[in-house]
Write a protein that holds these residues in place. Structure first.
Motif, short mmCIF file in Angstrom:
data_model
loop_
_atom_site.label_atom_id
_atom_site.label_comp_id
_atom_site.label_asym_id
_atom_site.label_seq_id
_atom_site.Cartn_x
_atom_site.Cartn_y
_atom_site.Cartn_z
N PHE A 35 0.41 -1.05 0.12
CA PHE A 35 0.13 -0.41 -0.14
C PHE A 35 0.72 1.27 -0.01
CE2 PHE A 35 -2.89 -3.40 1.79
CZ PHE A 35 -3.85 -2.87 1.31
N MET A 36 1.84 1.16 -0.26
CA MET A 36 3.09 2.46 0.02
C MET A 36 3.26 3.15 -0.94
SD MET A 36 3.79 2.52 3.58
CE MET A 36 5.32 3.39 4.16
N GLU A 37 3.43 4.47 -0.48
CA GLU A 37 3.61 5.22 -2.33
C GLU A 37 4.70 4.04 -3.44
OE1 GLU A 37 5.25 8.79 -3.27
OE2 GLU A 37 4.85 9.07 -2.23
N GLY A 38 4.40 4.08 -4.53
CA GLY A 38 4.96 3.50 -5.57
C GLY A 38 4.90 1.82 -5.43
N GLY A 39 3.69 1.41 -4.40
CA GLY A 39 4.00 -0.16 -4.56
C GLY A 39 2.65 -0.33 -5.44
N TYR A 59 -6.81 -4.53 7.24
CA TYR A 59 -7.93 -4.18 5.83
C TYR A 59 -8.06 -3.05 6.20
CZ TYR A 59 -9.73 -4.76 1.88
OH TYR A 59 -9.75 -4.95 0.29
N LEU A 60 -9.30 -2.90 7.48
CA LEU A 60 -10.05 -1.34 7.55
C LEU A 60 -9.21 0.35 7.57
CD1 LEU A 60 -12.59 -3.16 9.38
CD2 LEU A 60 -12.29 -2.58 6.24
N VAL A 61 -7.76 -0.32 8.29
CA VAL A 61 -7.15 0.92 8.44
C VAL A 61 -6.29 1.06 7.18
CG1 VAL A 61 -4.77 1.94 9.35
CG2 VAL A 61 -5.38 0.33 10.70
N GLN A 62 -5.96 0.48 5.97
CA GLN A 62 -5.72 0.44 4.99
C GLN A 62 -6.48 1.16 3.63
OE1 GLN A 62 -1.89 0.39 4.53
NE2 GLN A 62 -1.54 -1.06 6.15
N ILE A 63 -7.98 0.22 4.30
CA ILE A 63 -8.85 0.84 3.42
C ILE A 63 -9.28 2.61 3.35
CG2 ILE A 63 -11.16 1.14 2.29
CD1 ILE A 63 -9.11 -1.19 1.15
N GLY A 64 -9.31 2.18 5.23
CA GLY A 64 -9.50 4.17 5.79
C GLY A 64 -8.73 4.85 5.02
N TYR A 65 -7.26 4.74 5.09
CA TYR A 65 -6.18 5.90 3.94
C TYR A 65 -6.89 5.58 2.66
CZ TYR A 65 -2.28 6.00 7.56
OH TYR A 65 -1.43 6.56 8.38
N ILE A 66 -7.36 5.21 2.46
CA ILE A 66 -7.65 4.80 0.97
C ILE A 66 -8.93 5.80 0.48
CG2 ILE A 66 -8.98 4.00 -1.44
CD1 ILE A 66 -6.48 1.85 -0.92
N ASP A 110 -13.24 -7.74 -1.21
CA ASP A 110 -13.18 -7.95 -0.02
C ASP A 110 -13.09 -8.85 0.88
OD1 ASP A 110 -12.53 -4.47 -0.25
OD2 ASP A 110 -14.51 -3.50 0.20
N ALA A 111 -14.06 -9.93 0.97
CA ALA A 111 -14.07 -11.09 1.00
C ALA A 111 -12.29 -11.55 1.17
CB ALA A 111 -14.45 -11.75 0.84
N GLU A 112 -12.34 -11.86 -0.16
CA GLU A 112 -11.11 -12.88 -0.60
C GLU A 112 -9.62 -11.83 -0.37
OE1 GLU A 112 -8.08 -13.70 -4.54
OE2 GLU A 112 -10.65 -12.58 -5.09
N ARG A 113 -9.28 -10.66 -0.29
CA ARG A 113 -8.25 -10.10 0.88
C ARG A 113 -8.21 -10.05 2.07
NH1 ARG A 113 -8.94 -3.95 -1.85
NH2 ARG A 113 -9.13 -4.08 -4.71
N LEU A 114 -9.20 -10.14 2.98
CA LEU A 114 -9.24 -10.66 3.85
C LEU A 114 -8.89 -11.73 4.43
CD1 LEU A 114 -13.05 -8.53 5.14
CD2 LEU A 114 -10.59 -8.11 6.29
#
Length: 216
Positions: A103-107, A164-171, A135-139
């Motif tokens: 999820f980092m910049e450049g990832g 996952y929810l932290v990362q999606i929250g960032y987005i 979402d279900a597959e990722r989790l």
């Protein structure tokens, strides 16, 4: 316009008509920057400096292009996440760092594309179903990562959701955070996600993986 079913299939992959990937890339860029309404054949043709009819060598119609956009989103974002969750790691903290690096910049995970698809899901039940399935597959992949390191299923599920929810929250919140600030928070995030602190060696590898030089 000629019946597209009658068009000779020879040389559909590239050439003066452009390429399927070229049309798809232009569609993805328009979609991310301007929304679904920008994904229309004539504007894309103008962007590519190609004729409108060239489009039909690669896609049956606009609906087929939109389906390809969703396939591309799944291949780009869902696959990068599930691959990272299943990647080899000696410790759970190293595994969590592998996942966060996506999820980092450049990832490989394209945040703008994910945000655009989630916006689209509010307009389409079919797209919403694909988002829910992704979402279900990722989790499930993240949950399996924690279970691999001995976490009980219920705890693995909660920790997977926390990651996952932290990362999606960032987005979803479109958080603007410079790299140094984000990196300073990473050890705390990893401890929150796993209950353990990453080692200095793991953090150095993570910094290198993300192209971060803390001395700058």
């Amino acid at each position: 316009m000629a019946d597209t079913d009658q068009i000779d299939t020879e040389d559909k992959s590239s050439g003066w008509r452009g390429s399927r990937e070229g049309w798809l890339t232009a569609a993805r860029e328009a979609f991310v920057s301007s929304g679904l309404d920008a994904v229309k054949i004539q504007p894309l043709a103008s962007r590519l400096n190609l004729s409108r009819t060239s489009f039909y060598w690669f896609f049956k119609d606009r609906a087929a292009l939109l389906d390809a956009l969703l396939d591309d989103w799944e291949a780009t974002n869902t696959r990068s996440l599930t691959d990272a969750a299943g990647a080899y790691a000696e410790t759970v903290t190293e595994a969590a760092l592998n996942l966060v690096a996506v999820f980092m910049e450049g990832g490989p995970f394209e945040a703008g594309l994910d945000l655009a698809v989630r916006g689209w899901a509010h307009q389409s039940e079919d797209v919403a179903a694909r988002v829910n399935a992704a979402d279900a597959e990722r989790l499930a992949a993240i949950r399996a990562m924690f279970e691999r390191f001995g976490y009980a299923p219920v705890e693995a599920d909660v920790r997977a959701r926390t990651v996952y929810l932290v990362q999606i929250g960032y987005i979803s919140m479109q958080v603007v955070e410079d790299m140094a600030t984000r990196m300073a928070r990473i050890p705390g995030y990893i401890h929150t996600f796993t209950g353990q602190s990453p080692t200095e060696a793991e953090l150095r590898r993570f910094h290198a993986q993300c192209g971060f030089d803390e001395g700058r």
